[in-house]
Design a protein around this motif. Structure first.
Motif, PDB file in Angstrom:
ATOM      1  N   GLY A   1       6.467  47.988  43.467  1.00 35.83           N
ATOM      2  CA  GLY A   1       7.250  46.921  44.023  1.00 35.83           C
ATOM      3  C   GLY A   1       8.102  46.278  42.966  1.00 35.83           C
ATOM      4  N   HIS A   2       8.530  45.106  43.257  1.00 31.58           N
ATOM      5  CA  HIS A   2       9.420  44.364  42.364  1.00 31.58           C
ATOM      6  C   HIS A   2       8.686  43.174  41.785  1.00 31.58           C
ATOM      7  CE1 HIS A   2      12.780  46.683  43.929  1.00 31.58           C
ATOM      8  NE2 HIS A   2      12.212  46.519  45.103  1.00 31.58           N
ATOM      9  N   ASN A   3       8.830  42.976  40.501  1.00 29.78           N
ATOM     10  CA  ASN A   3       8.265  41.811  39.849  1.00 29.78           C
ATOM     11  C   ASN A   3       9.352  40.751  39.763  1.00 29.78           C
ATOM     12  OD1 ASN A   3       5.580  42.589  39.310  1.00 29.78           O
ATOM     13  ND2 ASN A   3       6.316  43.969  37.726  1.00 29.78           N
ATOM     14  N   VAL A   4       9.179  39.683  40.523  1.00 28.15           N
ATOM     15  CA  VAL A   4      10.144  38.581  40.531  1.00 28.15           C
ATOM     16  C   VAL A   4       9.398  37.273  40.354  1.00 28.15           C
ATOM     17  CG1 VAL A   4      11.806  39.797  42.001  1.00 28.15           C
ATOM     18  CG2 VAL A   4      10.087  38.349  43.055  1.00 28.15           C
ATOM     19  N   THR A   5      10.082  36.286  39.849  1.00 27.89           N
ATOM     20  CA  THR A   5       9.474  34.964  39.711  1.00 27.89           C
ATOM     21  C   THR A   5       9.417  34.303  41.087  1.00 27.89           C
ATOM     22  OG1 THR A   5      11.559  33.816  39.335  1.00 27.89           O
ATOM     23  CG2 THR A   5      10.430  34.703  37.378  1.00 27.89           C
ATOM     24  N   TYR A  65       2.455  42.893  38.561  1.00 27.82           N
ATOM     25  CA  TYR A  65       1.619  44.060  38.819  1.00 27.82           C
ATOM     26  C   TYR A  65       2.495  45.301  38.852  1.00 27.82           C
ATOM     27  CZ  TYR A  65      -1.589  40.426  40.224  1.00 27.82           C
ATOM     28  OH  TYR A  65      -2.366  39.313  40.236  1.00 27.82           O
ATOM     29  N   THR A  66       1.875  46.446  38.709  1.00 26.74           N
ATOM     30  CA  THR A  66       2.596  47.701  38.783  1.00 26.74           C
ATOM     31  C   THR A  66       2.195  48.451  40.047  1.00 26.74           C
ATOM     32  OG1 THR A  66       3.035  49.811  37.724  1.00 26.74           O
ATOM     33  CG2 THR A  66       0.863  48.859  37.321  1.00 26.74           C
ATOM     34  N   SER A  67       3.156  49.129  40.642  1.00 29.98           N
ATOM     35  CA  SER A  67       2.859  49.955  41.813  1.00 29.98           C
ATOM     36  C   SER A  67       2.886  51.428  41.444  1.00 29.98           C
ATOM     37  CB  SER A  67       3.852  49.654  42.938  1.00 29.98           C
ATOM     38  OG  SER A  67       5.172  49.814  42.477  1.00 29.98           O
ATOM     39  N   ALA A  68       2.796  51.731  40.148  1.00 31.31           N
ATOM     40  CA  ALA A  68       2.878  53.116  39.670  1.00 31.31           C
ATOM     41  C   ALA A  68       1.806  53.996  40.311  1.00 31.31           C
ATOM     42  CB  ALA A  68       2.764  53.150  38.150  1.00 31.31           C
ATOM     43  N   ARG A  69       0.603  53.501  40.424  1.00 28.92           N
ATOM     44  CA  ARG A  69      -0.475  54.305  41.004  1.00 28.92           C
ATOM     45  C   ARG A  69      -0.210  54.590  42.484  1.00 28.92           C
ATOM     46  NH1 ARG A  69      -6.913  52.887  40.957  1.00 28.92           N
ATOM     47  NH2 ARG A  69      -7.572  54.805  41.976  1.00 28.92           N
ATOM     48  N   ALA A  70       0.251  53.588  43.231  1.00 21.31           N
ATOM     49  CA  ALA A  70       0.579  53.788  44.644  1.00 21.31           C
ATOM     50  C   ALA A  70       1.732  54.781  44.780  1.00 21.31           C
ATOM     51  CB  ALA A  70       0.948  52.468  45.303  1.00 21.31           C
ATOM     52  N   LEU A  71       2.694  54.709  43.879  1.00 21.30           N
ATOM     53  CA  LEU A  71       3.806  55.657  43.885  1.00 21.30           C
ATOM     54  C   LEU A  71       3.300  57.077  43.646  1.00 21.30           C
ATOM     55  CD1 LEU A  71       6.344  53.557  41.801  1.00 21.30           C
ATOM     56  CD2 LEU A  71       6.775  54.400  44.096  1.00 21.30           C
ATOM     57  N   ALA A  72       2.425  57.215  42.647  1.00 24.85           N
ATOM     58  CA  ALA A  72       1.942  58.539  42.259  1.00 24.85           C
ATOM     59  C   ALA A  72       0.955  59.128  43.254  1.00 24.85           C
ATOM     60  CB  ALA A  72       1.298  58.459  40.865  1.00 24.85           C
ATOM     61  N   GLU A  73       0.004  58.317  43.721  1.00 30.26           N
ATOM     62  CA  GLU A  73      -1.088  58.846  44.537  1.00 30.26           C
ATOM     63  C   GLU A  73      -0.848  58.772  46.041  1.00 30.26           C
ATOM     64  OE1 GLU A  73      -4.830  57.171  43.342  1.00 30.26           O
ATOM     65  OE2 GLU A  73      -4.380  57.470  41.214  1.00 30.26           O
ATOM     66  N   LEU A  74      -0.063  57.823  46.486  1.00 29.41           N
ATOM     67  CA  LEU A  74       0.102  57.621  47.928  1.00 29.41           C
ATOM     68  C   LEU A  74       1.510  57.925  48.431  1.00 29.41           C
ATOM     69  CD1 LEU A  74      -1.827  54.235  48.189  1.00 29.41           C
ATOM     70  CD2 LEU A  74      -2.700  56.539  48.643  1.00 29.41           C
TER      71      LEU A  74
END
Length: 100
Positions: A1-5, A65-74
């Motif tokens: 996702g996007h990390n925004v304030t 947070y990072t969504s790298a795992r969701a990108l890679a695995e899901l």
């Protein structure tokens, strides 16, 4: 996702809703006192408070947070942030995201 304030998120929501974003900031002690009062009122009304002390505590923190795992695995895919906000505002205005 996007990390925004939080401020970036509020500004994007305001733009998508066609309203001006808030131009002033309330002092944290005042917001904390308002949350405390809303929690007290919630006990009497038996309705959830619109703002809690936990909300106030979390609003003051930057959490990324990072969504790298969701990108890679899901196979999760990320839409551009403005498009996601606009879609959420449209759904909310139609009642799709409201609770209660």
């Amino acid at each position: 996702g996007h990390n925004v304030t939080f401020r970036e998120m509020i500004e994007a929501l305001a733009r998508a809703a066609g309203v001006r974003p808030p131009s002033r900031r309330a002092p944290r002690p005042l917001v904390r006192a308002a949350a405390w009062a809303m929690e007290g009122a919630a006990i009497v009304t038996r309705r959830p408070p619109p703002l809690t002390r936990d909300h106030v505590r979390l609003l003051g923190r930057e959490m990324y947070y990072t969504s790298a795992r969701a990108l890679a695995e899901l196979g999760y895919s990320v839409s551009p942030f403005p498009a996601m906000v606009e879609r959420a505002v449209r759904r909310w205005s139609k009642g799709a995201l409201r609770s209660g």
